[in-house]
Design a protein around this motif. Structure first.
Motif, PDB file in Angstrom:
ATOM      1  N   MET A   1       0.845  -1.177   0.000  1.00 18.97           N
ATOM      2  CA  MET A   1       0.000   0.000   0.000  1.00 18.97           C
ATOM      3  C   MET A   1       0.889   1.239   0.000  1.00 18.97           C
ATOM      4  N   ASN A   2       0.536   2.205  -0.805  1.00 20.41           N
ATOM      5  CA  ASN A   2       1.288   3.447  -0.898  1.00 20.41           C
ATOM      6  C   ASN A   2       0.347   4.610  -0.665  1.00 20.41           C
ATOM      7  N   HIS A   3       0.877   5.633  -0.053  1.00 14.21           N
ATOM      8  CA  HIS A   3       0.086   6.820   0.200  1.00 14.21           C
ATOM      9  C   HIS A   3       0.882   8.024  -0.255  1.00 14.21           C
ATOM     10  N   MET A   4       0.220   8.958  -0.905  1.00 15.36           N
ATOM     11  CA  MET A   4       0.883  10.141  -1.428  1.00 15.36           C
ATOM     12  C   MET A   4       0.043  11.367  -1.096  1.00 15.36           C
ATOM     13  N   THR A   5       0.729  12.454  -0.701  1.00 18.32           N
ATOM     14  CA  THR A   5       0.062  13.697  -0.358  1.00 18.32           C
ATOM     15  C   THR A   5       0.785  14.848  -1.047  1.00 18.32           C
ATOM     16  N   LEU A   6       0.025  15.804  -1.527  1.00 16.35           N
ATOM     17  CA  LEU A   6       0.609  17.049  -2.034  1.00 16.35           C
ATOM     18  C   LEU A   6       0.417  18.085  -0.940  1.00 16.35           C
ATOM     19  N   ALA A   7       1.508  18.444  -0.276  1.00 11.60           N
ATOM     20  CA  ALA A   7       1.469  19.380   0.849  1.00 11.60           C
ATOM     21  C   ALA A   7       1.600  20.815   0.335  1.00 11.60           C
ATOM     22  N   PRO A   8       1.297  21.786   1.189  1.00 10.05           N
ATOM     23  CA  PRO A   8       1.471  23.185   0.791  1.00 10.05           C
ATOM     24  C   PRO A   8       2.902  23.446   0.320  1.00 10.05           C
ATOM     25  N   GLY A   9       3.015  24.337  -0.625  1.00 13.58           N
ATOM     26  CA  GLY A   9       4.318  24.661  -1.180  1.00 13.58           C
ATOM     27  C   GLY A   9       4.770  23.719  -2.272  1.00 13.58           C
ATOM     28  N   GLY A  10       3.886  22.806  -2.675  1.00 11.84           N
ATOM     29  CA  GLY A  10       4.219  21.903  -3.768  1.00 11.84           C
ATOM     30  C   GLY A  10       5.124  20.750  -3.371  1.00 11.84           C
ATOM     31  N   ILE A  11       5.154  20.410  -2.101  1.00  8.01           N
ATOM     32  CA  ILE A  11       5.981  19.298  -1.656  1.00  8.01           C
ATOM     33  C   ILE A  11       5.139  18.020  -1.671  1.00  8.01           C
ATOM     34  N   PRO A  16       5.624   4.988   0.708  1.00  6.46           N
ATOM     35  CA  PRO A  16       5.437   3.601   0.291  1.00  6.46           C
ATOM     36  C   PRO A  16       5.451   2.687   1.513  1.00  6.46           C
ATOM     37  N   ALA A  17       4.678   1.632   1.460  1.00  9.11           N
ATOM     38  CA  ALA A  17       4.615   0.677   2.563  1.00  9.11           C
ATOM     39  C   ALA A  17       4.710  -0.733   2.007  1.00  9.11           C
ATOM     40  N   GLY A  18       5.238  -1.613   2.800  1.00  3.79           N
ATOM     41  CA  GLY A  18       5.358  -2.999   2.364  1.00  3.79           C
ATOM     42  C   GLY A  18       6.546  -3.171   1.444  1.00  3.79           C
ATOM     43  N   GLU A  19       6.265  -3.465   0.179  1.00  2.97           N
ATOM     44  CA  GLU A  19       7.322  -3.709  -0.798  1.00  2.97           C
ATOM     45  C   GLU A  19       7.282  -2.678  -1.921  1.00  2.97           C
ATOM     46  N   LEU A  20       8.460  -2.233  -2.320  1.00  2.00           N
ATOM     47  CA  LEU A  20       8.582  -1.314  -3.453  1.00  2.00           C
ATOM     48  C   LEU A  20       9.402  -2.023  -4.522  1.00  2.00           C
ATOM     49  N   ASP A  21       8.685  -2.601  -5.491  1.00  2.00           N
ATOM     50  CA  ASP A  21       9.321  -3.279  -6.610  1.00  2.00           C
ATOM     51  C   ASP A  21       8.922  -2.567  -7.898  1.00  2.00           C
ATOM     52  N   HIS A  22       9.233  -3.155  -9.041  1.00  2.00           N
ATOM     53  CA  HIS A  22       8.980  -2.453 -10.301  1.00  2.00           C
ATOM     54  C   HIS A  22       7.495  -2.193 -10.544  1.00  2.00           C
ATOM     55  N   HIS A  23       6.616  -3.039 -10.045  1.00  2.00           N
ATOM     56  CA  HIS A  23       5.178  -2.820 -10.250  1.00  2.00           C
ATOM     57  C   HIS A  23       4.701  -1.574  -9.496  1.00  2.00           C
ATOM     58  N   THR A  24       5.034  -1.507  -8.217  1.00  2.00           N
ATOM     59  CA  THR A  24       4.600  -0.340  -7.432  1.00  2.00           C
ATOM     60  C   THR A  24       5.380   0.903  -7.839  1.00  2.00           C
ATOM     61  N   ALA A  25       6.641   0.742  -8.223  1.00  2.00           N
ATOM     62  CA  ALA A  25       7.440   1.886  -8.655  1.00  2.00           C
ATOM     63  C   ALA A  25       6.820   2.550  -9.887  1.00  2.00           C
ATOM     64  N   ASP A  26       6.300   1.755 -10.808  1.00  2.00           N
ATOM     65  CA  ASP A  26       5.691   2.316 -12.017  1.00  2.00           C
ATOM     66  C   ASP A  26       4.470   3.175 -11.696  1.00  2.00           C
ATOM     67  N   SER A  27       3.630   2.716 -10.789  1.00  2.00           N
ATOM     68  CA  SER A  27       2.438   3.503 -10.466  1.00  2.00           C
ATOM     69  C   SER A  27       2.810   4.785  -9.719  1.00  2.00           C
ATOM     70  N   ILE A  28       3.779   4.704  -8.818  1.00  2.00           N
ATOM     71  CA  ILE A  28       4.231   5.918  -8.118  1.00  2.00           C
ATOM     72  C   ILE A  28       4.870   6.881  -9.110  1.00  2.00           C
TER      73      ILE A  28
END
Length: 117
Positions: A1-11, A16-28
């Motif tokens: 499971m991955n979570h992404m947030t756009l914070a103030p100031g464009g940050i 990423p949680a669990g495993e970060l392999d080529h499948h999850t890397a592509d979606s991120i």
């Protein structure tokens, strides 16, 4: 499971949680690149505190987004990597981007990078 947030100031904060392999890397990659090239992102915090596994696709993901951020003079902070991941990043030449602590601390650090402090 991955979570992404756009914070103030464009940050963008990527958690990423669990495993970060080529499948999850592509979606991120697609989502972060969309924010960068859409003019919404000026920096990225990669909070790796909940990541148990990362292969070379994870390093490629981070290096590629750093390259993309170069177009907007953006910065990158790699937050809370495991000891094994820390060693991988240091060997990859990314040691200066590593940090421990909270996302708020990383945002302050990134704010200084983005504003020349």
């Amino acid at each position: 499971m991955n979570h992404m947030t756009l914070a103030p100031g464009g940050i963008v904060i990527v958690r990423p949680a669990g495993e970060l392999d080529h499948h999850t890397a592509d979606s991120i990659k697609r989502e972060v690149s969309r924010l960068i090239f859409g003019g919404k992102a000026t920096g990225i915090i990669w909070d790796l505190g909940n990541l148990q596994f990362m292969d070379s696709a994870g390093i490629g993901l981070i290096l590629g987004r750093m390259r993309d951020l170069g177009a907007v003079d953006g910065g990158t902070v790699i937050l809370n990597p495991s000891p094994t991941m820390r060693k991988m990043f240091e060997l990859s030449g990314l040691g200066s981007h590593l940090a421990e602590g909270t996302e708020e601390d990383a945002m302050k650090r990134l704010g200084g990078i983005l504003h020349g402090k």
